[in-house]
Design a protein around this motif. Structure first.
Motif, PDB file in Angstrom:
ATOM      1  N   ASP A 128      12.011  37.648  53.041  1.00  0.00           N
ATOM      2  CA  ASP A 128      11.599  36.278  53.354  1.00  0.00           C
ATOM      3  C   ASP A 128      12.567  35.585  54.306  1.00  0.00           C
ATOM      4  O   ASP A 128      12.540  34.365  54.422  1.00  0.00           O
TER       5      ASP A 128
ATOM      6  N   MET B  24       5.654  40.346  61.189  1.00  0.00           N
ATOM      7  CA  MET B  24       5.354  38.931  61.362  1.00  0.00           C
ATOM      8  C   MET B  24       6.225  38.323  62.445  1.00  0.00           C
ATOM      9  O   MET B  24       7.457  38.375  62.387  1.00  0.00           O
TER      10      MET B  24
ATOM     11  N   THR C  68       1.118  31.875  64.368  1.00  0.00           N
ATOM     12  CA  THR C  68       1.559  33.201  63.960  1.00  0.00           C
ATOM     13  C   THR C  68       0.956  34.200  64.940  1.00  0.00           C
ATOM     14  O   THR C  68      -0.261  34.197  65.169  1.00  0.00           O
TER      15      THR C  68
ATOM     16  N   PHE D 209       6.432  34.638  64.865  1.00  0.00           N
ATOM     17  CA  PHE D 209       5.959  33.265  64.931  1.00  0.00           C
ATOM     18  C   PHE D 209       6.471  32.610  66.210  1.00  0.00           C
ATOM     19  O   PHE D 209       7.514  32.986  66.739  1.00  0.00           O
TER      20      PHE D 209
ATOM     21  N   PHE E 176      16.239  28.081  51.785  1.00  0.00           N
ATOM     22  CA  PHE E 176      17.318  28.516  52.669  1.00  0.00           C
ATOM     23  C   PHE E 176      18.004  27.307  53.270  1.00  0.00           C
ATOM     24  O   PHE E 176      17.420  26.227  53.386  1.00  0.00           O
TER      25      PHE E 176
ATOM     26  N   GLN F 265      13.929  34.605  57.909  1.00  0.00           N
ATOM     27  CA  GLN F 265      13.458  34.519  59.282  1.00  0.00           C
ATOM     28  C   GLN F 265      14.624  34.377  60.234  1.00  0.00           C
ATOM     29  O   GLN F 265      15.585  33.656  59.951  1.00  0.00           O
ATOM     30  N   TYR F 266      14.500  35.055  61.351  1.00  0.00           N
ATOM     31  CA  TYR F 266      15.514  34.981  62.387  1.00  0.00           C
ATOM     32  C   TYR F 266      14.860  34.520  63.673  1.00  0.00           C
ATOM     33  O   TYR F 266      13.717  34.872  63.968  1.00  0.00           O
TER      34      TYR F 266
ATOM     35  N   VAL G 129      10.189  37.787  60.747  1.00  0.00           N
ATOM     36  CA  VAL G 129      10.523  37.859  59.327  1.00  0.00           C
ATOM     37  C   VAL G 129      10.997  39.271  59.007  1.00  0.00           C
ATOM     38  O   VAL G 129      10.344  40.244  59.382  1.00  0.00           O
TER      39      VAL G 129
ATOM     40  N   TYR H  59      19.738  26.661  56.981  1.00  0.00           N
ATOM     41  CA  TYR H  59      19.995  27.144  58.328  1.00  0.00           C
ATOM     42  C   TYR H  59      20.991  26.202  58.986  1.00  0.00           C
ATOM     43  O   TYR H  59      21.053  25.014  58.670  1.00  0.00           O
TER      44      TYR H  59
END
Lengths: 114, 114
Positions: B101, B31, B48, B33, A34, B103-104, B96, A36
């Motif tokens: 896959d 998930m 996590t 994090f 990715f 992620q924000y 997630v 970002y």
């Protein structure tokens, strides 16, 4: 050796320029990639995923070269609003106990000037 | 994508005290994090947050220093305990999106320890 390494930057380009960032990764079993974008004092935001066949989103083109283990991001016709730090992100296939763990590059700073 | 909020957005704390950061997501996610981003650096995964069980910590991070709670699928807290100036950083939670896959990140909590 770091998992993900990026161009050191910073890049300072005029409006309208084309600029390219490269990123290399060390784990050949890496699965997902990715780019970002992180603005100053803000959280990282997903810019685009990088697919094996390459992908384009407007002025942005991302490419993946698995043989050489690098990822690139090309920005065409740069705008002032493109000024930010661009982070290369890799998810390895072998995630071990940390499912979904992202590996971040240190980021490349881009400044677009008028 | 997911809408993620964090509280507080920033704080200035004295050495030796503790701060608890909250992360709320607008949908259930498996998930979550917690990351740290020190000035001029990229993101480092702390742990996590596992729902219903103890968090999984990365090398260099321990539960006594960074206790984490995850009471349900939309909420988590990170506590920075017995703070020192070296803990001054931005702390970000992330989630997630299943099967993508991707992620924000939350907006982050900017912590300064004096």
């Amino acid at each position: 050796r770091k998992e993900v390494e990026q161009d050191p930057g910073p890049f300072n380009v005029p409006e309208g320029a084309t600029v390219a960032f490269n990123c290399t990764y060390s784990n050949s079993a890496s699965q997902s990639f990715f780019w970002y974008r992180q603005d100053c004092r803000k959280e990282p935001k997903l810019l685009m995923s990088v697919y094996s066949s390459g992908n384009e989103d407007g002025r942005f083109t991302a490419q993946l070269n698995r043989a050489s283990q690098y990822i690139s991001l090309l920005i065409r016709d740069s705008k002032l609003s493109d000024s930010a730090t661009y982070l290369c992100v890799v998810i390895p296939l072998d995630r071990g106990s940390t499912l979904g763990r992202l590996y971040f590059g240190r980021g490349t700073q881009l400044t677009v000037w008028p | 994508s997911a809408v993620i909020s964090q509280k507080p957005s920033r704080d200035i704390c004295q050495r030796g005290t503790s701060l608890t950061i909250q992360c709320q997501v607008d949908s259930q996610v498996t998930m979550m994090f917690w990351y740290r981003q020190q000035p001029g650096q990229s993101l480092t995964l702390i742990a996590t947050a596992n729902q219903g069980s103890e968090a999984t910590y990365e090398s260099g991070f321990v539960i006594d220093k960074f206790p984490i709670s995850r009471p349900n699928l939309t909420f988590s807290t990170l506590t920075v305990s017995n703070m020192s100036p070296e803990d001054s950083s931005i702390y970000l939670c992330s989630v997630v999106i299943p099967s993508k896959d991707e992620q924000y990140f939350g907006p982050g909590t900017r912590l300064t320890v004096t």
